[in-house]
Design an enzyme around this catalytic site. Sequence first.
Site, PDB file in Angstrom:
ATOM      1  CG  ASP A  34      -2.010   1.003   1.186  1.00  0.00           C
ATOM      2  OD1 ASP A  34      -2.285   1.518   0.078  1.00  0.00           O
ATOM      3  OD2 ASP A  34      -2.608   1.300   2.236  1.00  0.00           O
ATOM      4  CG  ASN A  36       2.152   1.391  -5.143  1.00  0.00           C
ATOM      5  OD1 ASN A  36       2.929   1.163  -4.227  1.00  0.00           O
ATOM      6  ND2 ASN A  36       1.767   0.467  -6.008  1.00  0.00           N
ATOM      7  CD1 TRP A  39       7.598   6.235  -2.620  1.00  0.00           C
ATOM      8  CD2 TRP A  39       7.180   6.645  -4.789  1.00  0.00           C
ATOM      9  NE1 TRP A  39       8.801   6.220  -3.297  1.00  0.00           N
ATOM     10  CE2 TRP A  39       8.570   6.474  -4.624  1.00  0.00           C
ATOM     11  CE3 TRP A  39       6.685   6.914  -6.063  1.00  0.00           C
ATOM     12  CZ2 TRP A  39       9.466   6.554  -5.696  1.00  0.00           C
ATOM     13  CZ3 TRP A  39       7.572   7.009  -7.122  1.00  0.00           C
ATOM     14  CH2 TRP A  39       8.944   6.834  -6.929  1.00  0.00           C
ATOM     15  NE  ARG A  47      -4.014   6.664  -7.744  1.00  0.00           N
ATOM     16  CZ  ARG A  47      -3.894   6.287  -6.475  1.00  0.00           C
ATOM     17  NH1 ARG A  47      -3.671   7.180  -5.538  1.00  0.00           N
ATOM     18  NH2 ARG A  47      -4.028   5.026  -6.146  1.00  0.00           N
ATOM     19  CB  SER A  79      -8.594  -5.462  -3.653  1.00  0.00           C
ATOM     20  OG  SER A  79      -8.915  -4.132  -3.997  1.00  0.00           O
ATOM     21  CD  GLU A  81     -13.002  -4.857  -2.250  1.00  0.00           C
ATOM     22  OE1 GLU A  81     -11.868  -5.321  -2.523  1.00  0.00           O
ATOM     23  OE2 GLU A  81     -13.890  -5.534  -1.708  1.00  0.00           O
ATOM     24  CG  ASN A  82      -7.131  -2.269  -5.889  1.00  0.00           C
ATOM     25  OD1 ASN A  82      -6.181  -3.012  -5.721  1.00  0.00           O
ATOM     26  ND2 ASN A  82      -7.416  -1.278  -5.055  1.00  0.00           N
ATOM     27  NE  ARG A 204      -3.013  -1.506   4.547  1.00  0.00           N
ATOM     28  CZ  ARG A 204      -4.237  -1.514   4.085  1.00  0.00           C
ATOM     29  NH1 ARG A 204      -5.088  -2.398   4.523  1.00  0.00           N
ATOM     30  NH2 ARG A 204      -4.631  -0.641   3.185  1.00  0.00           N
ATOM     31  NE  ARG A 210      -8.267   0.642   5.419  1.00  0.00           N
ATOM     32  CZ  ARG A 210      -7.683   1.827   5.469  1.00  0.00           C
ATOM     33  NH1 ARG A 210      -7.821   2.578   6.532  1.00  0.00           N
ATOM     34  NH2 ARG A 210      -6.969   2.266   4.453  1.00  0.00           N
ATOM     35  CB  SER A 212      -7.827  -3.844   2.740  1.00  0.00           C
ATOM     36  OG  SER A 212      -7.558  -2.619   3.352  1.00  0.00           O
TER      37      SER A 212
HETATM   38  C1  FPP Z   1      -1.556   0.192  -3.434  1.00  0.00           C
HETATM   39  O1  FPP Z   1      -1.191   1.544  -3.533  1.00  0.00           O
HETATM   40  C2  FPP Z   1      -1.022  -0.589  -4.517  1.00  0.00           C
HETATM   41  C3  FPP Z   1      -1.753  -1.194  -5.531  1.00  0.00           C
HETATM   42  C4  FPP Z   1      -3.204  -1.130  -5.631  1.00  0.00           C
HETATM   43  C5  FPP Z   1      -1.150  -1.930  -6.611  1.00  0.00           C
HETATM   44  C6  FPP Z   1       0.007  -2.787  -6.276  1.00  0.00           C
HETATM   45  C7  FPP Z   1       0.780  -2.969  -7.508  1.00  0.00           C
HETATM   46  C8  FPP Z   1       2.112  -2.962  -7.590  1.00  0.00           C
HETATM   47  C9  FPP Z   1       3.012  -2.856  -6.445  1.00  0.00           C
HETATM   48  C10 FPP Z   1       2.826  -3.044  -8.893  1.00  0.00           C
HETATM   49  C11 FPP Z   1       2.512  -4.226  -9.738  1.00  0.00           C
HETATM   50  C12 FPP Z   1       2.422  -5.499  -9.017  1.00  0.00           C
HETATM   51  C13 FPP Z   1       3.017  -6.610  -9.440  1.00  0.00           C
HETATM   52  C14 FPP Z   1       2.825  -7.874  -8.702  1.00  0.00           C
HETATM   53  C15 FPP Z   1       3.892  -6.616 -10.598  1.00  0.00           C
HETATM   54  P1  FPP Z   1      -2.314   2.665  -3.667  1.00  0.00           P
HETATM   55  O2  FPP Z   1      -2.423   3.044  -5.086  1.00  0.00           O
HETATM   56  O3  FPP Z   1      -3.571   2.189  -3.014  1.00  0.00           O
HETATM   57  O4  FPP Z   1      -1.647   3.801  -2.812  1.00  0.00           O
HETATM   58  P2  FPP Z   1      -2.360   4.961  -1.974  1.00  0.00           P
HETATM   59  O5  FPP Z   1      -3.130   4.279  -0.880  1.00  0.00           O
HETATM   60  O6  FPP Z   1      -1.215   5.758  -1.466  1.00  0.00           O
HETATM   61  O7  FPP Z   1      -3.242   5.708  -2.931  1.00  0.00           O
END
Ligand code: FPP
Length: 276
Positions: A34, A36, A39, A47, A79, A81-82, A204, A210, A212
């Site tokens: 979590d 990304n 960051w 994003r 997920s 939800e994503n 996490r 959470r 999630s």
């Molecule tokens: C959560 O960060 C991350 C994700 C929903 C995606 C995870 C994907 C990767 C790490 C890259 C690709 C994966 C593989 C296995 C190659 P967020 O976007 O929810 O961050 P935020 O909560 O800060 O908005």
Amino acid sequence: MYDKVPTGLDRKETEVYRRLDPARLPKHIAIIMDGNGRWAKRRHLPRVAGHRAGVTAVRSTVETAARIHIPALTLYAFSEENWKKRPKSEVGFLMSLLSRYLKAEVPTLNKNNIRLEYIGRQHELPEDVQERMAWAREATARNSGMVLTLALNYSARSELVDAFRSMVNAAAQNGGLAHLQIDEDTVGRHLYTRNLPDPDLVVRTSGEMRLSNFLLWQLAYAEIYVTPTLWPDFRGLHLLEGIAEYQKRERRYGGLNHGDGHAPLETSSALHERKT
Ligand code: FPP
């Protein structure tokens, strides 16, 4: 504590590894990746730049876990939800990132003897992604080291719904519903994770407290390690720090205080017998 350090760890990783008890490494680590988006935002980047940087974190974490011989690592990549709650363009980017990751990473997975698996409703993913996933699984199927499971289009509640449906279907084909037996073992055998031990440790990133909708059944007794590090900054070193923290904890599985920090379930009944 331990002189023999696995090859491939860097100096800082080696320092932390030396503090670990190799006999008490988790058998299965699950990670909720979590942060990304945050960051990227901190760097005034889109994003998707965070997701791209997240791949480097995946690579480092997977390699370190394999080097120290963790039997199973599960990463919560997308997920259910994503899918529903993110802009289509971001979802499309994540799909192509996954596809590219699988293509690029198979040789390294093979070199590290890692077998790839998936959990989640794969049939709902784009067809070309499903094909790439099947190819990567097949290309790593003969590896005998760590099992790397990617949770893709995964939701723990959907997994339970699918498990209950599968139990009912199996019973219907084997003499009818009157023969349906429901107990914890039966449910476990119908989960997506039926071939994996339950995670001992769930990590996490980004400080959120959470689960999630991740592995709700399987995490019943897992130790939870939350780090403020955002996923794109996470490396093998952070994983080792999480394991060090895990080894400081005392696992009780709902039993008594055993004091040895790693008591299996049976120990509580053994203690009880000694007392009575
Ligand atoms: C959560 O960060 C991350 C994700 C929903 C995606 C995870 C994907 C990767 C790490 C890259 C690709 C994966 C593989 C296995 C190659 P967020 O976007 O929810 O961050 P935020 O909560 O800060 O908005």
